[in-house]
Scaffold this active site. Structure first.
Site, PDB file in Angstrom:
ATOM      1  N   LYS A  46       0.832  -1.217   0.000  1.00 41.23           N
ATOM      2  CA  LYS A  46       0.000   0.000   0.000  1.00 41.23           C
ATOM      3  C   LYS A  46       0.861   1.260   0.000  1.00 41.23           C
ATOM      4  O   LYS A  46       0.362   2.374   0.022  1.00 41.23           O
ATOM      5  CB  LYS A  46      -0.900   0.043   1.252  1.00 41.23           C
ATOM      6  CG  LYS A  46      -1.971  -0.998   1.310  1.00 41.23           C
ATOM      7  CD  LYS A  46      -3.082  -0.642   2.308  1.00 41.23           C
ATOM      8  CE  LYS A  46      -2.699  -0.807   3.738  1.00 41.23           C
ATOM      9  NZ  LYS A  46      -3.841  -0.632   4.673  1.00 41.23           N
ATOM     10  N   LYS A  48       2.760   2.104   2.488  1.00 44.17           N
ATOM     11  CA  LYS A  48       2.757   2.656   3.855  1.00 44.17           C
ATOM     12  C   LYS A  48       3.806   1.899   4.670  1.00 44.17           C
ATOM     13  O   LYS A  48       3.880   0.685   4.606  1.00 44.17           O
ATOM     14  CB  LYS A  48       1.395   2.400   4.530  1.00 44.17           C
ATOM     15  CG  LYS A  48       0.270   3.248   4.028  1.00 44.17           C
ATOM     16  CD  LYS A  48      -1.016   2.935   4.823  1.00 44.17           C
ATOM     17  CE  LYS A  48      -1.405   4.101   5.686  1.00 44.17           C
ATOM     18  NZ  LYS A  48      -2.757   4.004   6.217  1.00 44.17           N
TER      19      LYS A  48
HETATM   20  N1  C2G Z   1      -9.718   6.833   9.706  1.00 45.68           N
HETATM   21  C1  C2G Z   1     -10.642   7.785  10.151  1.00 45.68           C
HETATM   22  N2  C2G Z   1     -10.193   8.969  10.609  1.00 45.68           N
HETATM   23  C2  C2G Z   1      -8.858   9.253  10.641  1.00 45.68           C
HETATM   24  C3  C2G Z   1      -7.926   8.290  10.209  1.00 45.68           C
HETATM   25  C4  C2G Z   1      -8.384   7.070   9.740  1.00 45.68           C
HETATM   26  O1  C2G Z   1     -11.870   7.547  10.124  1.00 45.68           O
HETATM   27  N3  C2G Z   1      -8.450  10.478  11.102  1.00 45.68           N
HETATM   28  C5  C2G Z   1     -10.240   5.552   9.205  1.00 45.68           C
HETATM   29  C6  C2G Z   1      -9.877   5.302   7.740  1.00 45.68           C
HETATM   30  O2  C2G Z   1     -10.806   5.977   6.876  1.00 45.68           O
HETATM   31  C7  C2G Z   1      -9.991   3.787   7.644  1.00 45.68           C
HETATM   32  C8  C2G Z   1      -9.584   3.317   9.057  1.00 45.68           C
HETATM   33  O3  C2G Z   1      -9.656   4.485   9.914  1.00 45.68           O
HETATM   34  O4  C2G Z   1     -11.340   3.394   7.382  1.00 45.68           O
HETATM   35  C9  C2G Z   1      -8.174   2.776   9.100  1.00 45.68           C
HETATM   36  O5  C2G Z   1      -7.327   3.775   8.560  1.00 45.68           O
HETATM   37  P1  C2G Z   1      -5.826   3.335   8.116  1.00 45.68           P
HETATM   38  O6  C2G Z   1      -5.201   2.579   9.202  1.00 45.68           O
HETATM   39  O7  C2G Z   1      -5.161   4.526   7.526  1.00 45.68           O
HETATM   40  O8  C2G Z   1      -6.169   2.275   6.970  1.00 45.68           O
HETATM   41  P2  C2G Z   1      -5.940   2.407   5.402  1.00 45.68           P
HETATM   42  O9  C2G Z   1      -4.516   2.609   5.101  1.00 45.68           O
HETATM   43  O10 C2G Z   1      -6.951   3.350   4.894  1.00 45.68           O
HETATM   44  O11 C2G Z   1      -6.243   0.888   4.932  1.00 45.68           O
HETATM   45  O12 C2G Z   1      -8.155  -2.514   2.319  1.00 45.68           O
HETATM   46  C10 C2G Z   1      -8.369  -1.283   2.978  1.00 45.68           C
HETATM   47  C11 C2G Z   1      -7.109  -0.754   3.575  1.00 45.68           C
HETATM   48  O13 C2G Z   1      -6.472  -1.715   4.395  1.00 45.68           O
HETATM   49  C12 C2G Z   1      -7.420   0.493   4.378  1.00 45.68           C
END
Ligand code: C2G
Length: 137
Positions: A46, A48
């Site tokens: 991803k 990350k």
């Molecule tokens: N999130 C949120 N508010 C934030 C940060 C994150 O609501 N300030 C939500 C994101 O929208 C996501 C969840 O928390 O739904 C997890 O965020 P991440 O750990 O950044 O995950 P991500 O990299 O978006 O991975 O297959 C899908 C991916 O694995 C999603």
């Protein structure tokens, strides 16, 4: 009696209130919440690099009273399989993903919930790096 199962995925690095908020709102959409936690290898895919490794991030999720099961998310293609395997009723993601998973709409109800503003793992990582830098002076 049918129990509604809710599913979501994420890296959940440096678990913060934004993560807590979406997981709590997701949980309220059903009776069980299951979470696919991105493995370190999938994170690399991803683009990350999380501060915390998979085991730490998974353990943090497992401790949460509103999370019922955590499993590993290792690729983009596993969602349909997971939805069938766990008999998922509702799939939840933050609205930064708006529309990105609509291809799943025949398998499951999809809900994109508003992200929490003003907090992110990236912001926390930056703060950690700054604190670490100034502490070494
Ligand atoms: N999130 C949120 N508010 C934030 C940060 C994150 O609501 N300030 C939500 C994101 O929208 C996501 C969840 O928390 O739904 C997890 O965020 P991440 O750990 O950044 O995950 P991500 O990299 O978006 O991975 O297959 C899908 C991916 O694995 C999603």
């Amino acid at each position: 009696m049918h129990y509604e199962t809710v599913l979501t995925y994420g890296t959940f690095d440096l678990f913060h209130r934004g993560h807590a908020s979406i997981l709590q709102r997701a949980r309220k959409l059903g009776d069980f919440l299951i979470v696919g936690c991105s493995t370190d290898e999938f994170n690399a895919n991803k683009g990350k690099n999380s501060h915390q490794n998979f085991l730490i991030r998974k353990a943090a999720l497992e401790r949460l009273p509103y999370v019922d099961h955590v499993f590993s998310e290792h690729d983009w293609g596993q969602k349909s399989h997971d939805i069938q395997k766990f008999k998922v009723d509702t799939f939840v993601m933050g609205d930064d993903w708006l529309g990105k998973f609509d291809w799943l709409k025949n398998d499951v109800a999809i809900r994109y919930l508003p992200r929490t503003k003003g907090i992110s793992s990236t912001l926390l990582r930056t703060k950690l790096e700054i604190q670490h830098k100034y502490r070494s002076y």
